[in-house]
Write an enzyme that holds these catalytic residues in place. Structure first.
Site, PDB file in Angstrom:
ATOM      1  N   GLU A 118     -66.517  56.809   4.154  1.00 21.97           N
ATOM      2  CA  GLU A 118     -67.725  57.174   4.928  1.00 21.97           C
ATOM      3  C   GLU A 118     -67.997  58.656   4.693  1.00 21.97           C
ATOM      4  OE1 GLU A 118     -67.498  57.231   9.171  1.00 21.97           O
ATOM      5  OE2 GLU A 118     -65.322  57.104   9.246  1.00 21.97           O
ATOM      6  N   GLU A 175     -73.238  65.427   1.171  1.00 20.95           N
ATOM      7  CA  GLU A 175     -71.904  65.905   1.560  1.00 20.95           C
ATOM      8  C   GLU A 175     -70.898  65.592   0.451  1.00 20.95           C
ATOM      9  OE1 GLU A 175     -71.008  64.694   5.592  1.00 20.95           O
ATOM     10  OE2 GLU A 175     -72.897  65.494   6.348  1.00 20.95           O
TER      11      GLU A 175
END
Lengths: 657, 657
Positions: B443, B452
């Site tokens: 995740e 990210e």
């Protein structure tokens, strides 16, 4: 402009230059009197990095991509730094930055960076980038160029730009020729930011676009002008010359002192045989370069304006504030040298004197002239000479508030003027005169007409004038035009604050282009009997508020970097002063135009409307301008507008005291 | 959003309010439960300053013009500061700032300033300006307003704007209704600058424009919503109610907590007779105000997202940098609360397990699941539950690099997971596993999908996966849309530097409007067998470079203040996560959208094309985005474009280490 020489380079056909013949070409160019040579940095072999097999089969290319492998010797034309001070490098033209193929995009970028790195390592004076073909998109090209240019800290970087578009497009209407070329340059410059060090290498062609289209290039950073050998004509002595039109354009660019490059479509004969017939011919300087040097030497002899302008061109000066500050002696001296301005004043006073009826009732024929703001006395001299020419008697008062200038006019009275002139040390707005004047003469005009507060000063001085008295000047009109100038905008930007974007500058324009002819925006008339009660000072300054909203049609597309301001003034009847380009008083140099910048340049499409909103505002202590620029397109309305500049005079104003 | 009350004011017809009945109206409004009353500052008598005789005949007006004479008592409705905390003032509507008559222009300006001065002196909470009729030009009005607003340091200033244009224009096509109204507001705001304190008092009407047109107002500073009494309907109990459409619009504005004003076209009965039958009726609260309060109270119960969002709306947050920084426990805790995200992960793992063939050769049925970036263990729990539901055996590895989070999973293993889970303290990119995985669960997604560095992390982790292994998520796609938001742009501007304009922000959007639906710009797929050799780390990160040039058609005119970014992800087959508005996973709150600002807002006309050029770039140490926005109009080409933002990652980037 000094007569020092221009730099001319030799550009052989790129595909004929190799590591093997480079030294011979250098020697050839030196023998021909060129200042430098233009050579590709890389050989065609380097193109392998785009098209070799995919990585797993090609560990060498993978290593190159990862930055682990440099040039191979066969990739390079410029293998060493020998003669690098004599060489301008060109970047290969096979890169395709906006390819659909991601690998081609990436490898094009890596190849460009590797070439930039090498150019910087060799300490080349300049590198030239090929023009991206107009059939291709530009966004990744612009991005790569913008991010790579910082790799060239000491080397100049020029984008080669044709002044006409691709052959394919030459069939479009004359109006459109050379348009796309500028649009594409503008797209790249806009990505890079106006303070980028990217310059233009403008390539002339046998057919040139219209003046209007060419004009735009003068507002851009053209650092190199490329002239192909084959656009030269041959004169009846067999020497290469340029057509009249080309001469005119080349001479216009010479004002900017760019580098010139003579490009050749074939390689010169390089093997010199001492005993051949070619010897003589080969040891002579290039006739093309000679011809350019001849054009440079034989530019129009510099006029007074140009002599005066040296060092002032495109230099941002703050306008004078003669009410707040006392002018210095050298400032007076500079302005007194203008050969035209005082001629016109003399003529105006002479005409005004001649128009005055001679008294028939036996009273003596004496006209009272008051020179307000006499400075060091030039208008007193004009008035004395005018009286002599007109054969009329005058009594002159010279009023001056600057104590330093007053010293000079005291001397003038003692040594020259005598009883004909009364000198008065006072601000004209507060002076209480012993008698009233027939003629009030002043020289208070700024570049924008009213920007040195001539209206306020003359309003205050008006009470010294007889009810039927006249003012010289009788009126003045401010003119504005939307203008383009990357240079001036970048200079204002470099201050990095809002204040400088909201200030006007007096500038001797050079690298600018007007997007439309100037139009009048407002006028001041003197004396002003409507707003000012007889023999009184005005109660407020509201009557000197002005505003205007002027619409222009831009005939080409362009970037608006601000507003150019000028004035025209009627001194008396048909005696005029003008710095408006269309009516400029020939030879007069006392005023440069004024430049009002805008913070964010605005694009106007060809045929688009530019709206300039302008205000002259006032409170009890100061006068200031506010301005705003908008672009309108028929059917779409306003497509963009600047913010309102200098709100409430927050950044710049002219003090009333 | 808290349940505290909204502020509702009473606005009687301006021409019926006088100094004489003001106190009665205040008492009436108080008795009716209103929070304030709207009253003109001046009486119609004040209009004299525009039309009285010319100065020489009128010394009083000359004195007024010179600032020497103030209001006469009969000029004013608000004569004292009594009840000023209960009063919003309105500015007279007879000023004509763009008149051809210079005196009318000047006196209009002086009158506005005098009214602003008085409003400030009375310390009114707000003043409301009349909307300039759409038949008039705006430039001097905009200039006067821009320069006068600073005279109201403590008083809010709102421009009254109809949500529909003048009656005259109501016959135009539905698409165009309410367009001009916004255009005119935008012109004024553009002059005043986006950081102006000028707000909008938006006036609803019986007919409302389309949602698309109304939507734009949510990106503007609407501080007041005016609802005329006569657009209320009467329900079968005789009470005033709003139509469904009006209810919907009013409720949407209630999210912004504006002031409401109920405007009435007639004066209420003011003389209260204690013994009359009107007593009861008169002492009841206004049914219109009651109804609005009812709408406010009965808004949809706040969902989990809204509860979570309280305090975050339109707040600029820097995106997380989980590779560079270790997340804090509270950050993990917040994200673990998402009720949807982990349901979807559990479902994805369950489906993937069910799709795995049961071995028929007698080998034990064990699926190896590796959770990379395990954090405090939520995906391990998902995987365990999924295995139970699917009835399959699993062996789980939980890999985590954050030493603080690792403490938690050590406890989880000891107390809960036992032998089914192996915990590993390592960066997933450098871990050397004892066996290979069938399923890799992670995740690592940010608001823009890859922001990210999920691609880089999973590339590094991929070597732990069997050749036929699968990754959950299987892919993720970034979406972009051009957006309008004065608020967010002003917030970024307030930093007064380039860096903040070249940084992206995670924002819970409120006061924004999308100019077109989001479109996909690029995708990442996992595992990536094409670019990464089996069981190896990638040689470079070039394969994670992305770029896209996406064109949108803007259906209304609008200002582009930047780009809204979203993501959609396929976890496994049809199990999705999405924050793209059109497909948003209902109830999921882990991600807010991302906002990429642009330095200078760009105007796009209705029907114009917006081009977003976007790059994801990388070097050996970092990943960054660059972006550029352009507007194109058919037949004109590019009418403007932003500069290239964040060149070379100079202002913002995401560190790889």
């Amino acid at each position: 402009m000094s007569l020092e020489s221009i730099q001319i380079g030799f550009m052989p056909p790129a595909d004929k230059v190799s590591a093997e013949n480079l030294l011979q070409l250098v020697a050839y160019a030196q023998s021909k009197g060129f200042d430098y040579i233009v050579s590709p940095i890389n050989s065609p072999a380097y193109r392998r990095v785009l098209f070799e097999e995919e990585e797993p089969q090609n560990p060498s290319l993978r290593a190159w991509r990862a930055g682990l492998e440099s040039f191979r010797p066969e990739d390079l034309v410029l293998r060493t730094a020998d003669h690098s001070e004599f060489i301008v490098g060109t970047i290969s033209d096979w890169q395709d930055f906006d390819s659909q193929d991601l690998k081609v995009r990436l490898h094009s970028e890596l190849a460009l960076k590797q070439q930039f790195n090498w150019a910087s390592h060799l300490a080349l004076g300049g590198v030239m980038l090929p023009y991206p073909p107009s059939s291709k998109p530009l966004s990744n090209y612009g991005r790569v160029l913008t991010s790579s240019i910082s790799m060239l800290p000491y080397t100049a970087c020029w984008l080669r730009v044709p002044c006409m578009d691709d052959e394919l497009e030459r069939n479009v209407a004359e109006e459109l020729q050379g348009m796309k070329s500028w649009e594409r340059w503008n797209t790249i410059l806009n990505m890079a930011g106006s303070q980028s060090k990217l310059g233009i290498a403008l390539e002339l062609s046998a057919t040139l676009p219209t003046d209007k289209v060419l004009d735009r290039w003068f507002a851009e950073p053209v650092k190199v002008v490329i002239i192909p050998e084959d656009i030269f004509l041959t004169n009846n002595k067999g020497y290469p010359v340029l057509s009249k039109r080309h001469q005119h354009v080349v001479r216009k660019f010479m004002r900017f002192k760019p580098y010139f490059m003579i490009s050749s479509s074939s390689l010169p004969k390089l093997t010199l045989d001492e005993f051949s017939d070619d010897l003589l011919e080969n040891s002579l300087a290039s006739p093309h370069a000679d011809y350019l040097r001849y054009l440079y030497r034989t530019q129009d002899t510099l006029g007074v304006i140009d002599q005066f302008a040296t060092g002032y061109q495109d230099y941002l000066q703050a306008p004078l504030q003669p009410l707040q500050d006392n002018l210095e002696s050298s400032t007076y001296e500079t302005f007194e040298k203008d050969p035209i301005k005082y001629q016109q004043y003399e003529l105006a006073v002479e005409r005004a004197l001649l128009d005055r009826p001679v008294p028939t009732d036996g009273t003596p024929d004496v006209t009272v002239i008051m020179v307000v703001g006499a400075g060091r006395g030039p208008l007193v001299n004009c008035s004395l000479r005018a009286a002599e020419k007109a054969g009329r008697n005058v009594r002159i008062y010279a009023v001056e508030k600057n104590p330093n200038a007053f010293v000079t006019i005291q001397n003038m009275k003692a040594s020259l003027w005598g009883d004909r002139v009364n000198i008065v040390f006072s601000d004209m707005r507060t002076w209480n005169p012993p008698e009233q004047a027939d003629i009030l003469v002043s020289e208070l005009l700024g570049s924008f007409g009213d920007n040195e507060l001539s209206p306020e000063c003359l309003d205050g001085a008006q009470k010294v004038l007889k009810p039927d008295g006249i003012s010289i000047p009788a009126n003045y009109t401010a003119f504005v035009a939307p203008m383009s100038s990357n240079k001036l905008h970048a200079d204002v930007s470099s201050f990095k604050d809002l204040t400088h974007f909201e200030t006007s500058y007096v500038v001797m324009f050079k690298a600018i282009s007007l997007l439309a002819q100037p139009k009048p925006i407002w006028v001041f008339e003197h004396p002003n009997r409507k707003d000012i009660p007889l023999n009184q000072n005005p109660l407020s300054n509201h009557h000197n508020i002005r505003s205007g909203s002027i619409e222009f049609t831009s005939k080409t597309s362009g970037m608006i970097h601000g507003i150019a301001g000028y004035f025209e003034s009627v001194l008396y009847k048909d005696v005029l002063l003008s710095i408006n380009p269309e009516t400029h008083s020939p030879g007069m140099f006392s005023w440069f135009p004024i430049y009002f910048p805008i913070k964010t340049p605005l694009y106007v499409p060809a045929g688009g409307q530019v709206v300039l909103d302008f205000w002259r505002l006032t409170d009890t202590r100061k006068v200031w301008y506010e301005w705003q620029v908008s672009c309108k397109v028929e059917g779409l309305g306003v497509i963009h507008s600047s913010s309102l500049h200098n709100v409430g005079g927050r950044s710049s104003s002219i003090g009333l005291y």
